[in-house]
Design an enzyme around this catalytic site. Structure first.
Site, PDB file in Angstrom:
ATOM      1  N   GLY A  91      -7.833   9.396  10.442  1.00 62.20           N
ATOM      2  CA  GLY A  91      -7.866   9.465  11.929  1.00 62.20           C
ATOM      3  C   GLY A  91      -8.947  10.347  12.443  1.00 62.20           C
ATOM      4  O   GLY A  91      -9.311  10.465  13.559  1.00 62.20           O
ATOM      5  N   LYS A  93       0.806  -1.115  -0.001  1.00 61.28           N
ATOM      6  CA  LYS A  93      -0.129  -0.008  -0.059  1.00 61.28           C
ATOM      7  C   LYS A  93       0.706   1.293   0.015  1.00 61.28           C
ATOM      8  O   LYS A  93       1.721   1.360   0.886  1.00 61.28           O
ATOM      9  CB  LYS A  93      -1.013   0.082   1.325  1.00 61.28           C
ATOM     10  CG  LYS A  93      -1.799   1.094   1.412  1.00 61.28           C
ATOM     11  CD  LYS A  93      -2.337   1.568   2.623  1.00 61.28           C
ATOM     12  CE  LYS A  93      -3.042   2.684   2.580  1.00 61.28           C
ATOM     13  NZ  LYS A  93      -3.570   3.271   4.077  1.00 61.28           N
ATOM     14  N   ALA A 105      -9.349   5.613   5.255  1.00 62.05           N
ATOM     15  CA  ALA A 105      -9.208   6.918   5.940  1.00 62.05           C
ATOM     16  C   ALA A 105     -10.504   7.537   6.069  1.00 62.05           C
ATOM     17  O   ALA A 105     -11.354   7.804   5.243  1.00 62.05           O
ATOM     18  CB  ALA A 105      -8.027   7.799   5.531  1.00 62.05           C
ATOM     19  N   GLY A 106     -10.773   7.952   7.303  1.00 59.27           N
ATOM     20  CA  GLY A 106     -11.833   8.715   7.773  1.00 59.27           C
ATOM     21  C   GLY A 106     -13.047   8.002   8.493  1.00 59.27           C
ATOM     22  O   GLY A 106     -14.138   8.776   8.900  1.00 59.27           O
ATOM     23  N   ASN A 143      -8.483   1.881  10.489  1.00 61.64           N
ATOM     24  CA  ASN A 143      -7.685   1.502  11.792  1.00 61.64           C
ATOM     25  C   ASN A 143      -8.254   2.236  12.911  1.00 61.64           C
ATOM     26  O   ASN A 143      -8.782   1.264  14.101  1.00 61.64           O
ATOM     27  CB  ASN A 143      -6.126   1.898  11.429  1.00 61.64           C
ATOM     28  CG  ASN A 143      -5.087   1.345  12.443  1.00 61.64           C
ATOM     29  OD1 ASN A 143      -4.020   1.752  12.388  1.00 61.64           O
ATOM     30  ND2 ASN A 143      -5.580   1.116  13.574  1.00 61.64           N
ATOM     31  N   THR A 144      -8.096   3.704  13.144  1.00 68.78           N
ATOM     32  CA  THR A 144      -8.394   4.387  14.092  1.00 68.78           C
ATOM     33  C   THR A 144      -9.700   3.953  14.533  1.00 68.78           C
ATOM     34  O   THR A 144     -10.162   4.041  15.838  1.00 68.78           O
ATOM     35  CB  THR A 144      -8.200   5.888  14.033  1.00 68.78           C
ATOM     36  OG1 THR A 144      -6.835   6.108  13.556  1.00 68.78           O
ATOM     37  CG2 THR A 144      -8.368   6.512  15.061  1.00 68.78           C
TER      38      THR A 144
END
Length: 336
Positions: free
Chosen positions: A240, A179, A266-267, A288-289
């Site tokens: 994040g 990635k 993301a987001g 992830n977050t």
């Protein structure tokens, strides 16, 4: 003899080979990659490669941030109707990809990954803690023979840094599926698309299979696909942030024009965000977050697994049309 290892000066009484240095540091050669004076040292050459006075060495491994070509994928993640998808020739059942950073420890990471049903996890490349060779490593908790590792370039702000990172990752584990993300600034963590295009072009020429983090710009996304990237990964919102999908129109256009998988990256903040991404027609969601910083990461991982599956099912079913006015569910004819 004085050398620098991971930024720290070290002194040894006698000349060493790379293999001898690893023995002296009590490091497992199977779990690391080494760069000597900015040149990667092949694992097969550890015994013959000398370490000389003044050398600068970087010793890296994977941290929370597969076997390339076919890790065993758990059958229990398959939907009842076997709605699989492919990236770079790899058939997958789970459409949820998860990161491995920000958890309190590797055990929680492993528990959340298992609960998510993910078959791919992103991993970052970082320096080995040479002062504590017995410190746990991610590979001790997530077996790359059972789950696909996706090395990423988190924290890279130039194409050159991204190239260096992924070449080390390939040396550490043989991974070609990677990635790519090249960030523009430390405040927004938005992608620098000029550097991203440059890095992607070089990586593809070097034989990497590139899944690429990018802006939600359909024109840029198409350029990356035409260049040869195997998956396009537009952001939903800043990394994040947990803000959810901010540009559904742009992402839908990317999906409609793409001939490779499109994965929102993301987001995402909660399960409903993941479902929305899938309802738009995305092939998958990476997060992830949203899991790692939840009150109960393992429970949130289960929620995300179900949300992705539900969103995909809704997309395949086809939602009802939106109307400006009410439309009764029951027929009006024959009313009493």
């Amino acid at each position: 003899m004085r050398i620098t290892v991971n930024g720290e000066d070290r002194t040894f009484d006698a000349p060493l080979t790379v293999a001898g240095l690893l023995d002296a540091l009590n490091l497992d050669a199977r779990k690391i990659a080494i760069e000597r004076n900015l040149e990667i040292v092949s694992r097969s050459a550890f015994d013959e490669t000398p370490v000389s006075d003044g050398d600068r060495l970087e010793i890296v491994h994977f941290i929370g941030g597969g076997s390339d070509g076919g890790a065993a994928l758990p059958a229990e993640t398959a939907p009842a109707d076997d709605d699989t998808w492919e990236v770079a020739g790899r058939k997958l059942k789970s459409r949820l990809i998860v990161g491995t950073g920000k958890y309190k420890d590797f055990q929680q990471t492993a528990d959340a990954v298992e609960a998510s049903g993910a078959e791919i996890v992103t991993v970052a490349v970082r320096r080995v803690n040479v002062t504590d060779p017995n410190a746990p490593m991610l590979m001790d908790y997530l077996d790359p023979k059972k789950i696909v590792y996706l090395p990423n370039t988190a924290g890279c702000f130039t194409a050159q840094d991204a190239l260096r990172t992924l070449r080390l990752a390939r040396e550490a584990g043989g991974w070609n599926l990677v990635k790519l993300e090249v960030l523009g600034d430390k405040t927004t963590l938005y992608p620098d698309m000029v550097e991203t295009l440059s890095a992607a072009e070089t990586l593809i020429k070097d034989g990497f299979e590139v899944m690429v983090y990018c802006s939600d710009d359909p024109v840029m996304a198409k350029r990356l696909e035409e260049m040869g990237c195997c998956a396009i990964m537009p952001l939903a919102a800043p990394i994040g942030s947990g803000l959810g999908i901010q540009n559904p129109v742009g992402i839908r256009i990317i999906i409609e024009n793409a001939k490779v998988p499109v994965i929102v990256d993301a987001g995402v903040g909660t399960a409903s965000d993941a479902a929305v991404a899938m309802e738009l027609g995305c092939d998958g969601v990476l997060m992830n977050t949203a899991i790692a910083e939840a009150g109960d990461p393992v429970m949130m991982a289960r929620a995300m697994k179900k949300a992705v599956a539900a969103g995909r099912l809704a997309y395949r079913a086809g939602r009802m049309p939106k109307r400006r006015y009410a439309d009764p569910s029951s027929p009006l004819a024959g009313l009493i």
